[in-house]
Design a protein around this motif. Structure first.
Motif, PDB file in Angstrom:
ATOM      1  N   VAL A   4      22.579  -5.226  -6.485  1.00 55.63           N
ATOM      2  CA  VAL A   4      21.901  -3.690  -7.334  1.00 55.63           C
ATOM      3  C   VAL A   4      20.369  -3.983  -7.605  1.00 55.63           C
ATOM      4  O   VAL A   4      20.254  -4.733  -8.202  1.00 55.63           O
ATOM      5  N   CYS A   5      19.646  -3.652  -6.853  1.00 56.85           N
ATOM      6  CA  CYS A   5      18.432  -3.087  -7.841  1.00 56.85           C
ATOM      7  C   CYS A   5      18.023  -2.387  -8.923  1.00 56.85           C
ATOM      8  O   CYS A   5      18.985  -1.588  -8.990  1.00 56.85           O
ATOM      9  N   GLU A   6      17.142  -3.301  -9.865  1.00 53.67           N
ATOM     10  CA  GLU A   6      17.144  -2.504 -11.012  1.00 53.67           C
ATOM     11  C   GLU A   6      15.750  -2.687 -11.394  1.00 53.67           C
ATOM     12  O   GLU A   6      14.864  -3.745 -10.462  1.00 53.67           O
ATOM     13  N   ALA A   7      15.178  -1.998 -11.669  1.00 52.20           N
ATOM     14  CA  ALA A   7      13.633  -1.853 -12.475  1.00 52.20           C
ATOM     15  C   ALA A   7      12.540  -1.240 -11.389  1.00 52.20           C
ATOM     16  O   ALA A   7      12.319  -0.020 -11.587  1.00 52.20           O
ATOM     17  N   ASP A   8      12.573  -2.118 -10.264  1.00 49.65           N
ATOM     18  CA  ASP A   8      11.671  -1.575  -9.187  1.00 49.65           C
ATOM     19  C   ASP A   8      12.068  -1.668  -7.554  1.00 49.65           C
ATOM     20  O   ASP A   8      13.556  -2.040  -7.877  1.00 49.65           O
ATOM     21  N   GLN A   9      11.675  -1.661  -7.074  1.00 53.45           N
ATOM     22  CA  GLN A   9      11.646  -1.526  -5.436  1.00 53.45           C
ATOM     23  C   GLN A   9      11.251  -2.630  -5.116  1.00 53.45           C
ATOM     24  O   GLN A   9      11.212  -3.688  -5.281  1.00 53.45           O
ATOM     25  N   ILE A  10      12.170  -3.173  -4.245  1.00 52.03           N
ATOM     26  CA  ILE A  10      12.166  -4.069  -3.514  1.00 52.03           C
ATOM     27  C   ILE A  10      12.229  -4.102  -1.755  1.00 52.03           C
ATOM     28  O   ILE A  10      12.618  -3.516  -1.119  1.00 52.03           O
ATOM     29  N   ARG A  11      11.850  -5.286  -0.900  1.00 51.53           N
ATOM     30  CA  ARG A  11      11.932  -5.298   0.243  1.00 51.53           C
ATOM     31  C   ARG A  11      13.049  -6.098   0.011  1.00 51.53           C
ATOM     32  O   ARG A  11      13.419  -7.977   0.092  1.00 51.53           O
ATOM     33  N   TYR A  12      13.826  -6.205   1.673  1.00 53.45           N
ATOM     34  CA  TYR A  12      13.963  -8.139   2.140  1.00 53.45           C
ATOM     35  C   TYR A  12      15.339  -8.107   4.077  1.00 53.45           C
ATOM     36  O   TYR A  12      15.136  -6.495   4.141  1.00 53.45           O
ATOM     37  N   TRP A  13      15.459  -9.133   3.954  1.00 54.38           N
ATOM     38  CA  TRP A  13      16.006  -9.118   5.044  1.00 54.38           C
ATOM     39  C   TRP A  13      16.796  -9.872   5.294  1.00 54.38           C
ATOM     40  O   TRP A  13      16.715 -10.839   4.322  1.00 54.38           O
ATOM     41  N   LYS A  14      18.041 -10.157   6.086  1.00 55.05           N
ATOM     42  CA  LYS A  14      19.474 -10.643   6.452  1.00 55.05           C
ATOM     43  C   LYS A  14      18.788 -12.082   6.536  1.00 55.05           C
ATOM     44  O   LYS A  14      20.138 -12.744   6.884  1.00 55.05           O
ATOM     45  N   ASP A  15      17.800 -12.071   7.831  1.00 54.48           N
ATOM     46  CA  ASP A  15      17.846 -13.622   8.483  1.00 54.48           C
ATOM     47  C   ASP A  15      17.371 -14.076   8.384  1.00 54.48           C
ATOM     48  O   ASP A  15      16.438 -15.082   9.191  1.00 54.48           O
ATOM     49  N   ASN A  16      16.707 -15.378   6.966  1.00 55.49           N
ATOM     50  CA  ASN A  16      16.137 -15.458   6.823  1.00 55.49           C
ATOM     51  C   ASN A  16      14.606 -15.507   6.718  1.00 55.49           C
ATOM     52  O   ASN A  16      13.971 -16.732   6.341  1.00 55.49           O
ATOM     53  N   SER A  17      14.558 -14.730   7.738  1.00 54.01           N
ATOM     54  CA  SER A  17      13.088 -14.373   6.759  1.00 54.01           C
ATOM     55  C   SER A  17      12.176 -13.862   6.120  1.00 54.01           C
ATOM     56  O   SER A  17      13.057 -13.581   4.768  1.00 54.01           O
ATOM     57  N   ASN A  18      11.265 -14.472   5.770  1.00 50.01           N
ATOM     58  CA  ASN A  18      10.348 -13.672   4.632  1.00 50.01           C
ATOM     59  C   ASN A  18       9.789 -12.605   4.852  1.00 50.01           C
ATOM     60  O   ASN A  18       9.003 -12.325   5.459  1.00 50.01           O
ATOM     61  N   PRO A  19      10.412 -11.098   3.615  1.00 48.71           N
ATOM     62  CA  PRO A  19       9.668 -10.516   3.953  1.00 48.71           C
ATOM     63  C   PRO A  19       8.625 -10.005   3.017  1.00 48.71           C
ATOM     64  O   PRO A  19       8.578 -11.085   2.315  1.00 48.71           O
ATOM     65  N   THR A  20       7.845  -8.676   2.909  1.00 54.22           N
ATOM     66  CA  THR A  20       6.561  -8.809   2.401  1.00 54.22           C
ATOM     67  C   THR A  20       6.702  -7.227   1.318  1.00 54.22           C
ATOM     68  O   THR A  20       7.786  -6.905   1.865  1.00 54.22           O
ATOM     69  N   GLY A  21       5.271  -6.939   0.810  1.00 53.95           N
ATOM     70  CA  GLY A  21       6.167  -5.789  -0.232  1.00 53.95           C
ATOM     71  C   GLY A  21       5.381  -4.539   1.207  1.00 53.95           C
ATOM     72  O   GLY A  21       5.869  -3.732   0.372  1.00 53.95           O
ATOM     73  N   ALA A  22       5.140  -4.830   2.363  1.00 56.27           N
ATOM     74  CA  ALA A  22       5.519  -3.734   2.928  1.00 56.27           C
ATOM     75  C   ALA A  22       6.271  -3.809   4.191  1.00 56.27           C
ATOM     76  O   ALA A  22       6.530  -2.618   5.280  1.00 56.27           O
ATOM     77  N   GLN A  23       7.294  -5.070   4.451  1.00 57.24           N
ATOM     78  CA  GLN A  23       7.771  -5.020   6.047  1.00 57.24           C
ATOM     79  C   GLN A  23       9.520  -5.586   5.123  1.00 57.24           C
ATOM     80  O   GLN A  23       8.771  -6.819   4.462  1.00 57.24           O
ATOM     81  N   GLY A  24      10.018  -4.974   6.005  1.00 54.52           N
ATOM     82  CA  GLY A  24      11.026  -5.479   4.648  1.00 54.52           C
ATOM     83  C   GLY A  24      12.224  -4.167   5.092  1.00 54.52           C
ATOM     84  O   GLY A  24      11.433  -2.882   4.922  1.00 54.52           O
ATOM     85  N   ILE A  25      13.857  -4.144   5.022  1.00 58.79           N
ATOM     86  CA  ILE A  25      14.697  -3.502   4.315  1.00 58.79           C
ATOM     87  C   ILE A  25      14.833  -2.664   2.885  1.00 58.79           C
ATOM     88  O   ILE A  25      14.050  -3.869   2.027  1.00 58.79           O
ATOM     89  N   LEU A  26      13.457  -1.067   3.169  1.00 58.20           N
ATOM     90  CA  LEU A  26      13.823  -0.763   0.917  1.00 58.20           C
ATOM     91  C   LEU A  26      14.650  -0.513   0.249  1.00 58.20           C
ATOM     92  O   LEU A  26      15.246  -0.164   1.259  1.00 58.20           O
ATOM     93  N   VAL A  27      14.380  -1.068  -0.687  1.00 55.41           N
ATOM     94  CA  VAL A  27      16.067  -0.717  -1.527  1.00 55.41           C
ATOM     95  C   VAL A  27      15.374  -0.517  -3.216  1.00 55.41           C
ATOM     96  O   VAL A  27      14.248  -1.155  -3.513  1.00 55.41           O
ATOM     97  N   GLY A  28      15.686   0.869  -3.612  1.00 51.92           N
ATOM     98  CA  GLY A  28      15.271   1.304  -4.927  1.00 51.92           C
ATOM     99  C   GLY A  28      15.960   0.960  -5.904  1.00 51.92           C
ATOM    100  O   GLY A  28      16.922   0.665  -6.120  1.00 51.92           O
TER     101      GLY A  28
END
Length: 108
Positions: free
Chosen positions: A41-65
């Motif tokens: 569960v995401c709190e406070a601000d948005q994150i981005r993530y990947w599920k394949d051990n890759s490194n997300p960036t602030g602009a790339q990855g699945i967005l969660v609010g």
């Protein structure tokens, strides 16, 4: 819309609070490696993530609010890495194991 898992088939086994900053952050291996399911569960601000051990960036990855939740299965749990989008965020993570002693109920 993603389908939520049937949580009645699982029982909580552990949890953690993770601070997500400007560096891609995985879940804690000692906790994550034992889990059959994780609820993030995401709190406070948005994150981005990947599920394949890759490194997300602030602009790339699945967005969660803030307030959104993500369910991860075992391979996704160990491959998860999250990063903040703008300011630091907090993740509340619950780890689950399969519930023991489930009995099927025959319809009458």
């Amino acid at each position: 819309m993603p389908v939520e898992p049937d949580l009645s088939r699982y029982q909580p086994s552990d949890h953690e609070t993770l601070a997500i900053g400007a560096v891609a952050t995985p879940l804690t291996v000692a906790k994550a490696s034992k889990a059959a399911l994780a609820e993030v569960v995401c709190e406070a601000d948005q994150i981005r993530y990947w599920k394949d051990n890759s490194n997300p960036t602030g602009a790339q990855g699945i967005l969660v609010g803030p307030g959104e939740r993500v369910y991860l299965w075992p391979l996704e749990i160990v491959g998860f890495k999250g990063i903040r989008v703008a300011t630091d965020a907090t993740l509340q993570v619950t780890y689950y194991i399969r519930r023991q002693g489930l009995r099927t109920v025959e319809p009458s």
